[in-house]
Design an enzyme around this catalytic site. Structure first.
Site, mmCIF file in Angstrom:
data_model
loop_
_atom_site.group_PDB
_atom_site.id
_atom_site.type_symbol
_atom_site.label_atom_id
_atom_site.label_comp_id
_atom_site.label_asym_id
_atom_site.label_seq_id
_atom_site.Cartn_x
_atom_site.Cartn_y
_atom_site.Cartn_z
ATOM 1 N N SER A 52 -4.379 -12.876 17.074
ATOM 2 C CA SER A 52 -3.115 -12.745 16.350
ATOM 3 C C SER A 52 -2.740 -14.029 15.609
ATOM 4 O O SER A 52 -1.867 -14.017 14.745
ATOM 5 C CB SER A 52 -1.978 -12.363 17.305
ATOM 6 O OG SER A 52 -2.167 -11.062 17.813
ATOM 7 N N CYS A 273 2.561 -5.194 20.700
ATOM 8 C CA CYS A 273 2.755 -6.166 19.628
ATOM 9 C C CYS A 273 2.580 -5.531 18.235
ATOM 10 O O CYS A 273 3.447 -4.800 17.784
ATOM 11 C CB CYS A 273 1.833 -7.366 19.833
ATOM 12 S SG CYS A 273 2.412 -8.855 19.006
ATOM 13 N N GLN A 277 4.737 -2.387 16.300
ATOM 14 C CA GLN A 277 5.206 -2.316 14.911
ATOM 15 C C GLN A 277 4.628 -1.082 14.201
ATOM 16 O O GLN A 277 5.317 -0.434 13.406
ATOM 17 C CB GLN A 277 4.815 -3.606 14.172
ATOM 18 C CG GLN A 277 5.510 -4.839 14.726
ATOM 19 C CD GLN A 277 4.769 -6.134 14.425
ATOM 20 O OE1 GLN A 277 3.776 -6.148 13.685
ATOM 21 N NE2 GLN A 277 5.232 -7.240 14.996
ATOM 22 N N GLY A 317 5.486 -12.611 14.517
ATOM 23 C CA GLY A 317 6.353 -13.111 13.454
ATOM 24 C C GLY A 317 7.059 -11.996 12.709
ATOM 25 O O GLY A 317 7.843 -12.254 11.799
ATOM 26 N N HIS A 368 3.366 -9.298 25.143
ATOM 27 C CA HIS A 368 1.996 -9.184 25.658
ATOM 28 C C HIS A 368 2.005 -9.006 27.173
ATOM 29 O O HIS A 368 1.958 -10.001 27.920
ATOM 30 C CB HIS A 368 1.181 -10.439 25.294
ATOM 31 C CG HIS A 368 0.859 -10.544 23.839
ATOM 32 N ND1 HIS A 368 -0.422 -10.692 23.360
ATOM 33 C CD2 HIS A 368 1.649 -10.515 22.743
ATOM 34 C CE1 HIS A 368 -0.400 -10.761 22.035
ATOM 35 N NE2 HIS A 368 0.849 -10.659 21.650
ATOM 36 N N GLU A 370 -0.274 -8.123 29.151
ATOM 37 C CA GLU A 370 -1.485 -8.587 29.848
ATOM 38 C C GLU A 370 -1.326 -10.058 30.223
ATOM 39 O O GLU A 370 -2.001 -10.558 31.111
ATOM 40 C CB GLU A 370 -2.737 -8.358 28.987
ATOM 41 C CG GLU A 370 -3.061 -9.426 27.967
ATOM 42 C CD GLU A 370 -2.044 -9.529 26.852
ATOM 43 O OE1 GLU A 370 -1.896 -10.630 26.289
ATOM 44 O OE2 GLU A 370 -1.374 -8.517 26.544
#
Length: 396
Positions: A52, A273, A277, A317, A368, A370
């Site tokens: 990412s 994440c 979106q 972001g 996240h 994990e």
């Protein structure tokens, strides 16, 4: 501002003209990208190898970096993905029984241009107020002009401004696996028939994510971002997962269309994440760019479905623009996907951190769970995904 520097120095130039002169760290040369900051006190190896961070220069807010060196167990992918690295005080020695080498050597080996010895506190305060922006790190021959002299700040600034902005960039294909691979059940489930099979679409997946599912008896087929719905169907999965990843979710129409096919077919869905979106967009909500984003392993999030507060790991972001409070009809095609609610919010700034569909088997979180590196407060979300697949299989 009278600034002097030589090719022995490293120079950080921000898009708005701010300049920091320090020492080279990692490789010498030049790099440009969006400059962002990460607030974790530990876990720099996981940060550096998180896909990412593709095309981003990462500033560590914790001043002392590198004292535990690097090892072969902690990377989240096969390479370092950050475009550049900014630290205040790199450790001069490595002191950890698991270490295989030094961070400095690892950065140099992967060609990652970095800078050390600058006031990272001042830099991060500036990025918090001005917002993240493009930047460049220059050292060695990259500071030399054609006439043999040292380049001007204006010349370096021109290179920074020639860098594409993060908003409008599609990057998930750049970081995705090119070939499907399978992670088999592990731990207490090792060698046993899987309880469930998941198709995980790699948009920049971290290695710990399929591992967390495998620990729960799940066989995970990690598939490229270019995978078609027909190829997902052919795997006969019990559920579908979309991973984290870099870039602008507003530029992911192909992935949004793929997810709508998944939802239309009734597959249980879990997204993390970037995957959150994409679910937001598939349901008809918009996304927007945050001023400076959330990056680190200490972000407080409330699960609105339970009232529980978790300390969580983040790297994003962009965020989903969805109404908090009571469930609403998902806007896409006059509420085709039924009711949806915001399930999680960030307690620092109220940003949407999760979505839960009430009429179809789909949910997602912006952070996240994990948590590599980071706290394990949110690991229950993988259990929630397993329960969703179980209920779906039983026809509930």
């Amino acid at each position: 501002m009278n600034l002097s520097f030589s090719p022995e120095d490293a120079v950080l130039v921000l898009e708005d003209g701010q300049v920091y002169v320090g020492e080279p760290y990692g490789a010498s040369g030049s790099t440009t990208g969006e400059i962002v900051f990460a607030t974790g006190m530990t876990g720099y190896q996981e940060t550096l190898t998180d896909p990412s961070y593709d095309r981003q220069i990462v500033v560590q807010t914790f001043p002392h970096i590198g004292d535990t060196g690097v090892n072969h167990e902690d990377p989240e992918s096969g390479r370092i993905w950050v475009a550049g690295y900014v630290v205040r005080d790199p450790s001069p020695i490595v002191s950890n029984w698991r270490a295989d080498g030094s961070l400095d050597d690892d950065l140099a080996g992967d060609g990652i241009v970095g800078i050390s010895g600058i006031d990272t506190r001042k830099l991060v305060r500036h990025l918090r107020s001005a917002g993240v922006m493009r930047a460049g790190i220059f050292s060695g021959d990259a500071l030399l002009a054609e006439d043999g002299g040292v380049k001007s700040v204006d010349a370096l600034l021109d290179q920074v401004k020639a860098t594409p902005q993060m908003q409008g960039l599609s990057l998930y294909d750049e970081v995705s696996t090119k070939e499907t691979y399978t992670v088999e059940p592990c731990g207490e489930f090792e060698g046993r028939e899987p309880l469930f099979t998941v198709a995980a679409v790699d948009l920049g997946i971290k290695g710990m994510t399929p591992h967390r599912m495998a620990e729960r008896g799940v066989r995970v087929h990690v598939v490229p971002s270019t995978t078609t719905f027909e190829q997902i169907e052919a795997l006969n999965p019990d559920g579908v997962f979309f991973s984290n990843g870099p870039g602008d979710p507003g530029e992911a129409d192909q992935i949004v269309a793929l997810l709508r096919q998944v939802l239309d077919a009734g597959y249980p869905f879990f997204g993390i994440c970037f995957g959150n979106q994409i679910l937001g967009r598939a349901l008809g909500f918009g996304t927007y760019k945050l001023k400076f984003g959330h990056r680190g392993i200490n972000q407080p999030v409330m699960d609105l479905t339970t009232g529980k507060v978790e300390v969580t790991a983040h790297n994003h972001g962009f965020a989903v623009d969805a109404p908090k409070g009571e469930p609403v009809d998902a806007p896409y095609e006059n509420g085709k996907y039924g009711k949806v609610r915001v399930s999680h919010i960030d307690l620092n700034d109220d940003v949407v951190e999760g979505l839960q569909c009430l009429d179809i088997p789909a949910f997602s979180v912006q952070y996240h769970p994990e948590a590599a590196a980071g706290p394990h407060d949110a690991a229950y979300l993988f259990d929630r995904f397993v329960e969703l697949m179980k209920s779906s299989k039983e026809g509930k």
